[in-house]
Scaffold this active site. Structure first.
Site, mmCIF file in Angstrom:
data_model
loop_
_atom_site.group_PDB
_atom_site.id
_atom_site.type_symbol
_atom_site.label_atom_id
_atom_site.label_comp_id
_atom_site.label_asym_id
_atom_site.label_seq_id
_atom_site.Cartn_x
_atom_site.Cartn_y
_atom_site.Cartn_z
ATOM 1 N N SER A 1 1.478 -9.962 -0.341
ATOM 2 C CA SER A 1 1.117 -8.538 -0.316
ATOM 3 C C SER A 1 1.323 -7.847 1.015
ATOM 4 C CB SER A 1 -0.330 -8.381 -0.764
ATOM 5 O OG SER A 1 -1.180 -9.151 0.062
ATOM 6 N N LYS B 1 0.810 -1.212 0.000
ATOM 7 C CA LYS B 1 0.000 0.000 0.000
ATOM 8 C C LYS B 1 0.852 1.276 0.000
ATOM 9 C CE LYS B 1 -4.503 -1.359 0.638
ATOM 10 N NZ LYS B 1 -4.422 -2.788 0.938
HETATM 11 C C1 LIG Z 1 -5.164 -3.807 0.675
HETATM 12 C C2 LIG Z 1 -4.566 -5.140 0.650
HETATM 13 C C3 LIG Z 1 -4.919 -6.091 -0.329
HETATM 14 C C4 LIG Z 1 -5.978 -5.834 -1.370
HETATM 15 O O1 LIG Z 1 -5.706 -4.712 -2.176
HETATM 16 P P1 LIG Z 1 -6.855 -4.001 -3.024
HETATM 17 O O2 LIG Z 1 -6.168 -2.962 -3.794
HETATM 18 O O3 LIG Z 1 -7.853 -3.433 -2.052
HETATM 19 O O4 LIG Z 1 -7.508 -5.055 -3.848
HETATM 20 C C5 LIG Z 1 -4.246 -7.304 -0.325
HETATM 21 N N1 LIG Z 1 -3.310 -7.594 0.597
HETATM 22 C C6 LIG Z 1 -2.959 -6.718 1.562
HETATM 23 C C7 LIG Z 1 -1.916 -7.112 2.550
HETATM 24 C C8 LIG Z 1 -3.572 -5.460 1.623
HETATM 25 O O5 LIG Z 1 -3.207 -4.594 2.574
#
Ligand SMILES: *Cc1c(COP(=O)(O)O)cnc(C)c1O
Length: 334
Positions: free
Chosen positions: A309, A56
């Protein structure tokens, strides 16, 4: 819905130049265990090692750097399930602005206190992202703060898309990209970047069975609201926004499939990350492992890239999952 906005490759490349040196270029490594298991090379984008613990920071940094000096002085505001809040708090501070973060009561305490520690003003409102969003709207109209939403914004999507550019740089023959999916900022940006360079590559969105708002919206052909439930993948909670302008259309046009994972499967993904890859990931960051281990990616074409992520999981919860608990939220969700 007004006319949808698509984010171009040029915008993603510009974002990549803008945020260079301000976010980490995270490592990309081959997974021996998954490559063997799947019979094709499986590479891991270790984005959970990003500053603030998730991707993010890419979108937030690109968005803050795209503001005018006057907007930066007024400060930014967002609703967040945690990781966007952290990222925006960090990005605002790094660029000499200030951040106000609104979030629902479902957000885990470790995430709330971390955002305070990063210097943001925190407001806890309501039981859903939509309610937190109403407070954001109020602060924007009454106090002039600049809204930086978690996913549905061209600068955010372009920032997240920089991950896709790095994946293709590190795995030029990539055929399948597995990307965690909630509001779709990450999936839209990554799909746009990957398909610009590798038009035949498949990009598959992964999310949890409990509260898959984008999946329901894609099936309905328009953004729909669904009830939120506690999940191991709490960062995938929240709706897509009924007035979605960017990510719904991009996900509809660019994603090849969306796969849903159960809590048991996500728990297995977290355990695999820890025991086989020696990585601590949160539920949302483990859905790629979950999908491969559960055999839910059909007609696998390699090489495969998996995006880890984020890693912002409560460590007590992580320990319980590692010790074999599969669905800590079963009773709450029932
Ligand atoms: C926000 C987030 C997502 C999903 O991202 P989007 O852009 O809302 O689809 C996936 N994994 C993590 C760790 C996140 O913080």
């Amino acid at each position: 819905m007004s006319a949808p906005l698509a984010v171009t490759t040029e915008a993603i490349e510009a974002a990549s130049r803008r945020i260079a040196g301000r976010v980490l270029r995270t490592p990309f490594v081959l997974s021996a265990s998954l490559s063997e298991r799947c019979g094709v090379p499986v590479g891991l984008k270790l984005e959970h090692h990003q500053t603030t613990g998730s991707f993010k920071l890419r979108g937030a940094t690109n968005a803050v750097l795209s503001l005018s000096p006057e907007e930066r002085a007024r400060g930014v505001v967002a609703a967040s399930t945690g990781n966007h809040g952290r990222a925006l708090a960090h990005a605002a501070k790094a660029e000499g602005s200030s951040a106000t973060i609104c979030m629902s009561r479902l957000v885990p305490e470790n995430k709330v206190s971390e955002i305070r520690r990063l210097g943001a003003n925190v407001r806890i409102v309501g039981r859903s992202q939509d309610e937190a969003q109403q407070e954001v709207d109020r602060l924007a109209s009454d106090e002039g703060l600049v809204m930086v939403p978690p996913f549905d914004h061209p600068a955010i999507v372009a920032g997240q898309g920089t991950l896709g550019l790095e994946i293709v740089d590190d795995m030029p023959d990539v055929s399948t990209v597995l990307v965690p999916l909630s509001g779709g900022g990450l999936a839209a940006g990554v799909a746009a970047a990957v398909k610009a360079r590798r038009p035949k590559a498949r990009v598959i969105g992964l999310t949890m069975e409990r509260g898959a708002a984008m999946k329901a919206s894609l099936e309905a052909g328009r953004p729909v609201q669904i009830e939120e439930e506690p999940s191991l993948a709490d960062s995938l909670g929240g709706g897509v926004g009924l007035d979605n302008r960017v990510t719904f259309a991009m996900c509809r046009d660019l994603l090849d499939d969306v796969v849903l994972l159960s809590e048991d499967e996500i728990a297995a993904g977290i355990r695999h990350a820890y025991e086989q890859e020696r990585e601590i990931v949160e539920g949302a960051g483990a859905v790629g492992f979950a999908a491969l281990l559960a055999g839910k990616i059909k007609n696998i074409e390699g090489p495969i890239a998996v995006i880890l992520s984020g890693r912002n999981i409560d460590m007590g919860l992580h320990l319980r999952v590692i010790n074999g608990e599969t669905d800590p939220f079963r009773e709450e969700a029932a």
